[in-house]
Write a protein that holds these residues in place. Structure first.
Motif, PDB file in Angstrom:
ATOM      1  N   ASN A  61      -2.612 -11.203  -0.316  1.00 56.95           N
ATOM      2  CA  ASN A  61      -2.167  -9.859  -0.694  1.00 56.95           C
ATOM      3  C   ASN A  61      -2.760  -9.485  -2.060  1.00 56.95           C
ATOM      4  N   LEU A  62      -4.071  -9.347  -2.133  1.00 55.60           N
ATOM      5  CA  LEU A  62      -4.716  -9.037  -3.408  1.00 55.60           C
ATOM      6  C   LEU A  62      -4.315  -7.670  -3.965  1.00 55.60           C
ATOM      7  N   PRO A  63      -4.127  -6.644  -3.133  1.00 56.69           N
ATOM      8  CA  PRO A  63      -3.609  -5.391  -3.700  1.00 56.69           C
ATOM      9  C   PRO A  63      -2.224  -5.580  -4.333  1.00 56.69           C
ATOM     10  N   GLY A  64      -1.398  -6.423  -3.735  1.00 59.32           N
ATOM     11  CA  GLY A  64      -0.083  -6.720  -4.301  1.00 59.32           C
ATOM     12  C   GLY A  64      -0.198  -7.394  -5.660  1.00 59.32           C
ATOM     13  N   LEU A  65      -1.175  -8.283  -5.808  1.00 54.90           N
ATOM     14  CA  LEU A  65      -1.402  -8.932  -7.101  1.00 54.90           C
ATOM     15  C   LEU A  65      -1.796  -7.905  -8.150  1.00 54.90           C
ATOM     16  N   ALA A  66      -2.698  -6.988  -7.798  1.00 54.97           N
ATOM     17  CA  ALA A  66      -3.122  -5.958  -8.748  1.00 54.97           C
ATOM     18  C   ALA A  66      -1.939  -5.083  -9.170  1.00 54.97           C
ATOM     19  N   ILE A  67      -1.090  -4.727  -8.213  1.00 52.27           N
ATOM     20  CA  ILE A  67       0.081  -3.908  -8.526  1.00 52.27           C
ATOM     21  C   ILE A  67       1.063  -4.680  -9.397  1.00 52.27           C
ATOM     22  N   TYR A  68       1.289  -5.946  -9.069  1.00 53.13           N
ATOM     23  CA  TYR A  68       2.194  -6.784  -9.862  1.00 53.13           C
ATOM     24  C   TYR A  68       1.694  -6.907 -11.303  1.00 53.13           C
ATOM     25  N   LEU A  69       0.390  -7.164 -11.472  1.00 55.76           N
ATOM     26  CA  LEU A  69      -0.168  -7.312 -12.817  1.00 55.76           C
ATOM     27  C   LEU A  69      -0.080  -6.016 -13.614  1.00 55.76           C
ATOM     28  N   ALA A  70      -0.315  -4.886 -12.958  1.00 58.21           N
ATOM     29  CA  ALA A  70      -0.193  -3.594 -13.651  1.00 58.21           C
ATOM     30  C   ALA A  70       1.255  -3.358 -14.081  1.00 58.21           C
ATOM     31  N   GLY A  71       2.201  -3.732 -13.252  1.00 58.97           N
ATOM     32  CA  GLY A  71       3.612  -3.610 -13.620  1.00 58.97           C
ATOM     33  C   GLY A  71       3.972  -4.498 -14.794  1.00 58.97           C
ATOM     34  N   MET A  72       3.436  -5.716 -14.799  1.00 58.14           N
ATOM     35  CA  MET A  72       3.704  -6.616 -15.915  1.00 58.14           C
ATOM     36  C   MET A  72       3.050  -6.112 -17.209  1.00 58.14           C
ATOM     37  N   GLN A  73       1.863  -5.490 -17.081  1.00 57.46           N
ATOM     38  CA  GLN A  73       1.225  -4.903 -18.265  1.00 57.46           C
ATOM     39  C   GLN A  73       2.103  -3.782 -18.824  1.00 57.46           C
TER      40      GLN A  73
END
Length: 118
Positions: A61-73
């Motif tokens: 789920n690479l799109p999920g990783l990108a979304i998770y990282l943006a949320g953490m940022q």
């Protein structure tokens, strides 16, 4: 401080950083808020181990990783600027720390034309 910044309401709390998950008795490589250091090794989160574990956890789920990282940022920006509004990390530093290493980054050098073709 500008009048706009005093009139704006603070954003609501975002997602709690619970990833990467730990298996076993080790200290998890999750962030210690509001400083955003790794609970396990004390480095800036996401540390190298957290990055590896996040990549493995979100492998399908690479799109999920990108979304998770943006949320953490977003959450880190909120916390770190609240702690020190005048000397916090720059937006570029936070982007590099949280998002730039993720799955959808562009290569640092563009491939040469004809490279690998016969």
């Amino acid at each position: 401080m500008s009048p706009l910044s005093t009139q704006a309401t603070p954003p609501f709390a975002g997602p709690k950083p619970s990833l990467p998950r730990e298996y076993g008795e080790q200290m998890p490589h999750t962030p210690l808020r509001p400083m955003w250091f790794c609970r396990a090794d004390g480095r800036q989160w996401p540390c190298a181990e957290a990055r590896l574990r996040l990549r493995a956890e979100f492998a399908d789920n690479l799109p999920g990783l990108a979304i998770y990282l943006a949320g953490m940022q977003y959450e880190a920006t909120r916390d770190l600027y609240h702690l020190n509004p005048h000397d916090g990390p720059s937006p570029r530093e936070l982007f590099d720390r949280f998002v730039a290493w993720g799955p959808f980054r562009k290569p640092a050098v563009a491939p040469r034309e004809g490279f690998g073709s016969s």
